[in-house]
Enzyme design. Structure first.
Site, PDB file in Angstrom:
ATOM      1  N   ASP A  11       0.724  -1.103   0.144  1.00  0.00           N
ATOM      2  CA  ASP A  11      -0.121   0.070   0.004  1.00  0.00           C
ATOM      3  C   ASP A  11       0.778   1.272  -0.061  1.00  0.00           C
ATOM      4  O   ASP A  11       1.355   1.613   1.114  1.00  0.00           O
ATOM      5  CB  ASP A  11      -0.952  -0.046   1.195  1.00  0.00           C
ATOM      6  N   LYS A  73       2.842  11.266  -3.701  1.00  0.00           N
ATOM      7  CA  LYS A  73       1.722  10.641  -4.113  1.00  0.00           C
ATOM      8  C   LYS A  73       0.733  11.844  -4.833  1.00  0.00           C
ATOM      9  O   LYS A  73      -0.107  11.483  -5.809  1.00  0.00           O
ATOM     10  CB  LYS A  73       0.781   9.812  -3.347  1.00  0.00           C
ATOM     11  N   GLU A 174      -7.084   0.835  -4.499  1.00  0.00           N
ATOM     12  CA  GLU A 174      -7.296   0.587  -2.762  1.00  0.00           C
ATOM     13  C   GLU A 174      -8.266  -0.017  -2.166  1.00  0.00           C
ATOM     14  O   GLU A 174      -8.276  -1.011  -1.314  1.00  0.00           O
ATOM     15  CB  GLU A 174      -6.886   1.998  -2.105  1.00  0.00           C
ATOM     16  N   ASP A 196     -12.958   5.555   2.776  1.00  0.00           N
ATOM     17  CA  ASP A 196     -11.507   5.566   3.239  1.00  0.00           C
ATOM     18  C   ASP A 196     -11.224   7.179   3.358  1.00  0.00           C
ATOM     19  O   ASP A 196     -11.169   7.840   2.441  1.00  0.00           O
ATOM     20  CB  ASP A 196     -10.977   5.066   1.655  1.00  0.00           C
TER      21      ASP A 196
END
Ligand code: AMP
Length: 527
Positions: A11, A73, A174, A196
């Site tokens: 991850d 990211k 994800e 999330d």
């Protein structure tokens, strides 16, 4: 028979990263040499020329923010002129510069690095942690990305893996990974929501699980909604408290605000486990006589929760969108899985329970759930069967969707959608293009991802040039162009002459991308 190769699941998070593996039918979240199962996704370039990555870099971030890169990211696979890069350039302490072809680069200690190199260093750290734990080389990985990552962001993440010496055998979303961690091997028939809430983004995904089949029904997100918003809210409140205590406004003081945000994050996390937090921040401001002024600040959880409810409420607008696309209501969901550090907040858990009319599942650690799912997928791809407890089962079937529509620009500047958002992948669609002038030998197509009717308001993926066309009167050459999105969510373009059936040469130029030579150079250099 040769042993199947070990595949790690990574991850690669905005704030933190995590690595896991399936061994003997059980998933292991892999700790580093200090026992930490979560690593900061940070890279720090030290004065002596060495580079530290992960939790060690987190300490550097406080003392040396200019030379410590975080949130790569958020920047990877974006154009230098994009809104995200502009915002980051203004708010991040490290330097972001424009490279060739509109590519953003970070500049540290006089050297320039591409974002795939920075993310590659984080992935290399995760690989090293796994190798140390397993006592051998690991070369294959499944890496996760946000469901709403564009084609370019996925491509660049894969490149980061390559730079780290990893063969990224699959890129999965994800939420799909989280669903696997929740439901794989449990023989479920259920509709679940993956909620999330991370450091800077919020995503909701509705999935149907039918035993081994994991089908994404809809997905929606807000890339500007996360734990950071709570920190900012609390830091502003602290500024207000400071003004109240000393009669001095610090609103324009960027340094004081960045200090307060650091403290605010700590206070926020403390309030997840305690009902009250007290802090003393020394020398936050200076009065007109030159005296240093401190801030004594305390807040209880209820007060904090009340001040932040609207931030959590915004997540439900996104949930409403995903649920309405799925044709569902919040209370018809059978299970809710929490992912991301922000879901540790009691306020978030409470409001999620109210919204869905049920308690969220808390069996799996929200920081580890995505890596666990990636490891399960990795094991399944390599070994075909795995289940908790070691029993043999068929590999899961992941039916994901494309998070953004894909299309081309029309002559008038509008956007002609070829593949709609939320279409199951892999998928493909074709369009026929004709020549507009006599003996035209090439046609250029501008390819975009996004939802706006105006092409230029979407994310430009690149240009496809069809060249070497047959010389013929205008409108007589018809080229069928097929856009395909593969299981990694990556775009593949092919073209053929409709009359002759001959494959048409196409040159794809990735927008804001690296040239083939630049990529080769990066790979040669490694990270
Ligand atoms: P992630 O992107 O999933 O790593 O989440 C990072 C975000 O979670 C950051 O905004 C953190 O401040 C936040 N976070 C981590 N732990 C906690 C906690 N115990 N309570 C509240 N927020 C947390």
């Amino acid at each position: 028979m040769a042993e199947p190769e070990r595949v790690i699941g990574i991850d690669l998070g905005t704030t933190n990263s995590c690595v896991a593996i399936v061994m003997n039918g059980a998933v292991h979240v892999i700790p580093d040499e200090m026992g930490a199962k979560i690593q900061a996704s940070m890279v720090s370039f030290l004065a002596d020329g060495s580079v530290v990555v992960g939790n060690e870099a987190r300490h550097e971030q406080i003392v040396d923010p200019l030379n410590t890169i975080y949130s790569a990211k958020r920047l990877i696979g974006r154009h230098y002129s994009s809104r995200e890069i502009k915002t980051a350039s203004q708010s991040f302490p490290y330097k972001i510069v424009k490279g060739k072809n509109n590519v953003p680069l970070v500049e540290v200690r006089g050297e320039r690095y591409g974002l795939p190199e920075i993310s590659g260093m984080v992935l290399r750290r995760m690989k090293d942690i796994a190798e140390r734990y397993l006592g051998g080389t690991v070369t294959k990985a499944v890496v996760t990305v946000p469901a709403n990552f564009s084609d370019t962001q996925r491509q660049m993440t894969k490149l980061a893996g390559q730079l780290a010496g990893l063969d990224v055998i699959r890129v999965i979303n994800e939420p799909t990974a989280a669903a696997l961690a929740y439901g794989y091997g449990r023989g479920l028939k259920a509709t679940i929501a993956i909620y999330d809430f991370g450091g800077g983004t919020f995503d909701i995904t509705v999935l149907q699980i039918r035993d081994q089949v994991f089908e994404v029904v809809s997905t929606a997100g807000d890339t500007y909604l996360g734990g950071d918003d709570f920190d900012t809210r609390l830091a502003r409140y602290m500024l207000h408290a400071f003004k109240h205590q000393h009669g001095l406004a610090l609103e324009g003081d960027a340094f004081a605000f960045s200090r307060l945000k650091h403290v605010a994050e700590k206070v926020k996390c403390e309030l997840s486990s305690k009902s009250r937090a007290v802090v003393n921040i020394s020398e936050l401001g200076v009065d007109e006589k030159g005296n240093h002024l401190d801030l004594k600040f305390q807040i209880d959880r209820d007060d904090f929760s009340e001040r932040c409810q609207d931030i959590v409420q915004r997540t439900f607008l996104v949930c409403d969108d995903a649920l309405s696309q799925a044709g569902m209501r919040a209370d018809s969901v059978d299970g809710v899985v929490l992912v991301g550090g922000t879901t540790r907040m009691p306020l978030v858990r409470h409001m999620v329970t109210e919204y869905f009319g049920r308690e969220a599942s808390t069996d799996i650690n929200p920081d580890e759930v995505v890596a666990i799912g990636a490891a399960i997928q990795g094991a399944a791809l390599e070994q075909d069967h795995f289940a908790p407890g070691g029993s043999r089962r068929p590999a899961p079937l992941l039916l994901d969707v494309t998070p953004m529509s894909l299309g081309v620009q029309t002559v008038s500047g509008y956007y002609d959608v070829l593949i709609h958002r939320n279409t199951s992948i892999p998928c493909e669609n074709s369009r026929t293009f004709t020549t507009g002038i006599e003996d035209q030998t090439s046609v250029r197509l501008q390819v975009y991802q996004g939802e706006s009717r105006v092409a230029a308001e979407n994310i430009k993926l690149g240009e496809v040039e069809l060249y070497g066309l047959r010389a013929a009167p205008r409108g007589q050459v018809e080229i069928e162009v097929t856009f395909e999105i593969d299981t990694d969510g990556l775009l593949i373009v092919s073209a053929k002459d409709r009359e002759t059936g001959v494959a048409q040469a196409a040159h794809i130029e990735v927008s804001a991308g690296y040239t083939a030579e630049e990529i080769a150079l990066m790979l040669e250099r490694g990270v």
